[in-house]
Scaffold this motif. Structure first.
Motif, mmCIF file in Angstrom:
data_model
loop_
_atom_site.group_PDB
_atom_site.id
_atom_site.type_symbol
_atom_site.label_atom_id
_atom_site.label_comp_id
_atom_site.label_asym_id
_atom_site.label_seq_id
_atom_site.Cartn_x
_atom_site.Cartn_y
_atom_site.Cartn_z
ATOM 1 N N VAL A 15 59.545 56.379 19.842
ATOM 2 C CA VAL A 15 60.589 56.478 18.819
ATOM 3 C C VAL A 15 60.401 57.719 17.943
ATOM 4 C CG1 VAL A 15 61.668 55.351 16.834
ATOM 5 C CG2 VAL A 15 60.870 53.969 18.771
ATOM 6 N N THR A 16 59.231 57.812 17.300
ATOM 7 C CA THR A 16 59.016 58.882 16.321
ATOM 8 C C THR A 16 58.925 60.255 16.981
ATOM 9 O OG1 THR A 16 57.760 57.283 15.007
ATOM 10 C CG2 THR A 16 57.613 59.600 14.372
ATOM 11 N N PHE A 17 58.034 60.362 17.971
ATOM 12 C CA PHE A 17 57.757 61.678 18.566
ATOM 13 C C PHE A 17 58.990 62.326 19.194
ATOM 14 C CE2 PHE A 17 55.902 64.475 21.856
ATOM 15 C CZ PHE A 17 55.227 65.335 21.011
ATOM 16 N N PRO A 18 59.789 61.574 20.004
ATOM 17 C CA PRO A 18 60.985 62.236 20.583
ATOM 18 C C PRO A 18 61.955 62.760 19.530
ATOM 19 C CG PRO A 18 60.511 60.182 21.731
ATOM 20 C CD PRO A 18 59.630 60.206 20.518
ATOM 21 N N ILE A 19 62.017 62.114 18.360
ATOM 22 C CA ILE A 19 62.956 62.556 17.328
ATOM 23 C C ILE A 19 62.448 63.816 16.619
ATOM 24 C CG2 ILE A 19 64.019 61.896 15.122
ATOM 25 C CD1 ILE A 19 64.129 59.036 16.134
ATOM 26 N N VAL A 20 61.130 63.911 16.414
ATOM 27 C CA VAL A 20 60.593 65.067 15.673
ATOM 28 C C VAL A 20 60.257 66.251 16.578
ATOM 29 C CG1 VAL A 20 59.687 63.602 13.841
ATOM 30 C CG2 VAL A 20 58.196 64.245 15.752
ATOM 31 N N VAL A 21 60.340 66.069 17.899
ATOM 32 C CA VAL A 21 59.990 67.154 18.818
ATOM 33 C C VAL A 21 60.794 68.429 18.569
ATOM 34 C CG1 VAL A 21 60.334 67.880 21.222
ATOM 35 C CG2 VAL A 21 58.913 65.927 20.716
ATOM 36 N N PRO A 22 62.133 68.364 18.350
ATOM 37 C CA PRO A 22 62.866 69.624 18.080
ATOM 38 C C PRO A 22 62.313 70.381 16.876
ATOM 39 C CG PRO A 22 64.399 67.845 18.553
ATOM 40 C CD PRO A 22 63.049 67.208 18.421
ATOM 41 N N GLY A 23 61.915 69.665 15.830
ATOM 42 C CA GLY A 23 61.344 70.322 14.654
ATOM 43 C C GLY A 23 60.012 70.982 14.975
ATOM 44 N N ILE A 24 59.178 70.290 15.763
ATOM 45 C CA ILE A 24 57.877 70.856 16.142
ATOM 46 C C ILE A 24 58.064 72.118 16.989
ATOM 47 C CG2 ILE A 24 55.742 70.426 17.399
ATOM 48 C CD1 ILE A 24 56.074 67.451 16.740
ATOM 49 N N LEU A 25 58.979 72.038 17.977
ATOM 50 C CA LEU A 25 59.221 73.200 18.837
ATOM 51 C C LEU A 25 59.820 74.360 18.044
ATOM 52 C CD1 LEU A 25 60.618 71.512 22.082
ATOM 53 C CD2 LEU A 25 58.332 72.446 21.680
ATOM 54 N N GLY A 26 60.735 74.047 17.101
ATOM 55 C CA GLY A 26 61.308 75.097 16.263
ATOM 56 C C GLY A 26 60.245 75.787 15.424
ATOM 57 N N GLY A 27 59.349 75.007 14.829
ATOM 58 C CA GLY A 27 58.258 75.587 14.048
ATOM 59 C C GLY A 27 57.333 76.437 14.902
ATOM 60 N N MET A 28 57.053 75.961 16.140
ATOM 61 C CA MET A 28 56.170 76.716 17.036
ATOM 62 C C MET A 28 56.823 78.026 17.471
ATOM 63 S SD MET A 28 54.583 73.620 19.350
ATOM 64 C CE MET A 28 53.687 74.747 20.423
ATOM 65 N N LEU A 29 58.135 78.017 17.667
ATOM 66 C CA LEU A 29 58.815 79.258 18.056
ATOM 67 C C LEU A 29 58.800 80.268 16.916
ATOM 68 C CD1 LEU A 29 61.843 77.873 20.102
ATOM 69 C CD2 LEU A 29 59.912 79.206 20.955
ATOM 70 N N PHE A 30 58.997 79.792 15.682
ATOM 71 C CA PHE A 30 58.885 80.702 14.542
ATOM 72 C C PHE A 30 57.454 81.228 14.436
ATOM 73 C CE2 PHE A 30 62.858 78.834 12.777
ATOM 74 C CZ PHE A 30 63.522 80.034 12.571
ATOM 75 N N ALA A 31 56.465 80.345 14.660
ATOM 76 C CA ALA A 31 55.067 80.780 14.615
ATOM 77 C C ALA A 31 54.803 81.835 15.682
ATOM 78 C CB ALA A 31 54.149 79.575 14.816
ATOM 79 N N PHE A 32 55.375 81.642 16.878
ATOM 80 C CA PHE A 32 55.198 82.617 17.963
ATOM 81 C C PHE A 32 55.765 83.974 17.553
ATOM 82 C CE2 PHE A 32 56.501 84.910 21.700
ATOM 83 C CZ PHE A 32 55.475 84.696 22.605
ATOM 84 N N THR A 33 56.968 83.970 16.967
ATOM 85 C CA THR A 33 57.601 85.227 16.566
ATOM 86 C C THR A 33 56.805 85.935 15.481
ATOM 87 O OG1 THR A 33 59.756 84.257 17.072
ATOM 88 C CG2 THR A 33 59.746 86.246 15.736
ATOM 89 N N ILE A 34 56.361 85.167 14.470
ATOM 90 C CA ILE A 34 55.581 85.760 13.375
ATOM 91 C C ILE A 34 54.285 86.360 13.907
ATOM 92 C CG2 ILE A 34 54.364 85.274 11.215
ATOM 93 C CD1 ILE A 34 57.377 85.228 10.956
ATOM 94 N N SER A 35 53.614 85.628 14.804
ATOM 95 C CA SER A 35 52.353 86.116 15.363
ATOM 96 C C SER A 35 52.580 87.351 16.225
ATOM 97 C CB SER A 35 51.704 85.003 16.199
ATOM 98 O OG SER A 35 50.605 85.513 16.925
#
Length: 280
Positions: free
Chosen positions: A199-219
Motif C-alpha cells: 500500500v504505502t511503498f507503491p504510492i510513494v514510489v513516484p516521489g522517491i524516483l522524482g527525488g532521485m532524478l533531481f539528485a542525479f541531475t544535481i550530482s
C-alpha cells in the motif's frame, strides 16, 4: 521604504499596461537565462577552431570527438566517471533521504537536544550553506580521514549535497498521504510489513524516483564542491571542461555541453513529471 511605498501608491497602471510590462519582464528573464545556452548549442556546429559570428558554415566535426571512433578519451572518461558518481549518489540519497523523510514525518521526536524540526533543518542545511564552504569543509575532513581524492569520497560528498532534494520531495508526499488506506489494509488482516510493501511503498514510489532524478541531475552537473574533492583519476566532466576552457577555447566543449544540456533537460522533465504526480 516609506518613500518607495508612497511613490508606488501614486503609480496607476491599467490592466493592459501591466500585462505588457509582465510580458516584457518575462521575455527579458528568459533571454537572460537561455540565450547563453543557445549560443553554446549554436557554436557546437561551427567548422572553425576559433568560433566566430557569423558562422562560415555548419559542421558536426566537434561531435565526432565525443563519439567513437575518434573520441576525446579524457572527455569520455570524465563523462563515465560523472555518470557513475551521479548514479551511485542518487541511489544513496534516495535510500537515506527516504528513510529520513519517513522518520521525520511519521514520528514526532521530542528529546531535549533533538526534535523533528531540528532534524529537518539539519537535513536541509546543505541547501543554504554556501557551496564553496561545503566544498572546503568536506575536503578538509577527507584529508583528516585520509580518503581525499578517492572515488567513494566524491560519491559520499555528492550524497551529502543531494539528500535535501529527496527529503523535500518525499516528505511533501508523506504529509499528504491518506493514512486511512493503511488502516483499511491492516483492518483486513495485513501486517505492518505487508501494508508497507503493498500500500504505502507503491504510492510513494513516484516521489522517491522524482527525488532521485533531481539528485542525479544535481550530482552530474555539480562543479563547485566537486572541484575541491576530486584528484587525478576521479575528475568529473564539469571539472575537465573547466580545465579545458582555462587552457583555450575548444569547440568540442560546446558539443559535449550541448549533449549535457539535452540529457539534463530530459532527466529534469522526467523528475518534474513524477514530482507533479506527487503534488496531484
Amino acid at each position: 521604504m516609506g518613500s518607495i511605498r508612497s511613490v508606488l501608491s501614486n503609480i496607476d497602471l491599467s490592466d493592459g499596461l501591466s500585462t505588457r510590462l509582465l510580458k516584457v519582464h518575462t521575455l527579458l528573464l528568459f533571454t537572460f537565462l537561455y540565450v547563453p545556452i543557445g549560443v553554446v548549442v549554436l557554436l557546437s556546429f561551427t567548422p572553425d577552431q576559433v568560433p566566430t559570428f557569423p558562422m562560415p558554415g555548419i559542421s558536426l566535426q566537434w561531435y565526432a570527438e565525443i563519439f567513437p571512433p575518434n573520441y576525446n578519451e579524457e572527455l569520455i572518461s570524465a563523462l563515465f566517471t560523472s555518470l557513475k558518481i551521479a548514479t551511485l549518489s542518487s541511489i544513496g540519497a534516495g535510500v537515506v533521504g527516504t528513510l529520513a523523510a519517513f522518520g521525520m514525518v511519521r514520528h514526532d521526536l521530542h528529546i531535549r537536544w533533538l526534535s523533528t524540526d531540528k532534524l529537518n533543518t539539519a537535513f536541509l542545511l546543505p541547501l543554504v550553506v554556501p557551496w564553496i564552504v561545503t566544498g572546503i569543509a568536506v575536503s578538509t575532513l577527507y584529508s583528516l580521514l585520509g580518503i581525499y581524492g578517492t572515488f567513494w569520497s566524491v560519491v559520499l560528498g555528492h550524497i551529502l549535497i543531494t539528500i535535501p532534494f529527496v527529503v523535500t520531495i518525499v516528505s511533501s508526499q508523506l504529509y499528504g498521504f491518506d493514512r486511512s488506506l493503511e488502516e483499511a489494509a491492516q483492518n483486513l488482516g495485513a501486517s505492518e510489513v505487508r501494508t508497507f510493501y503493498e500500500v504505502t511503498f507503491p504510492i510513494v514510489v513516484p516521489g522517491i524516483l522524482g527525488g532521485m532524478l533531481f539528485a542525479f541531475t544535481i550530482s552530474f552537473d555539480n562543479f563547485t564542491q566537486t572541484f575541491f574533492w576530486t584528484s587525478f583519476g576521479t575528475d568529473t566532466l564539469p571539472v575537465v571542461i573547466y580545465s579545458m576552457i582555462r587552457t583555450g577555447i575548444d569547440p568540442s566543449v560546446n558539443a559535449i555541453g550541448t549533449v549535457i544540456v539535452g540529457f539534463s533537460l530530459t532527466v529534469a522533465v522526467i523528475g518534474e513529471k513524477l514530482s507533479q504526480r506527487v503534488l496531484d
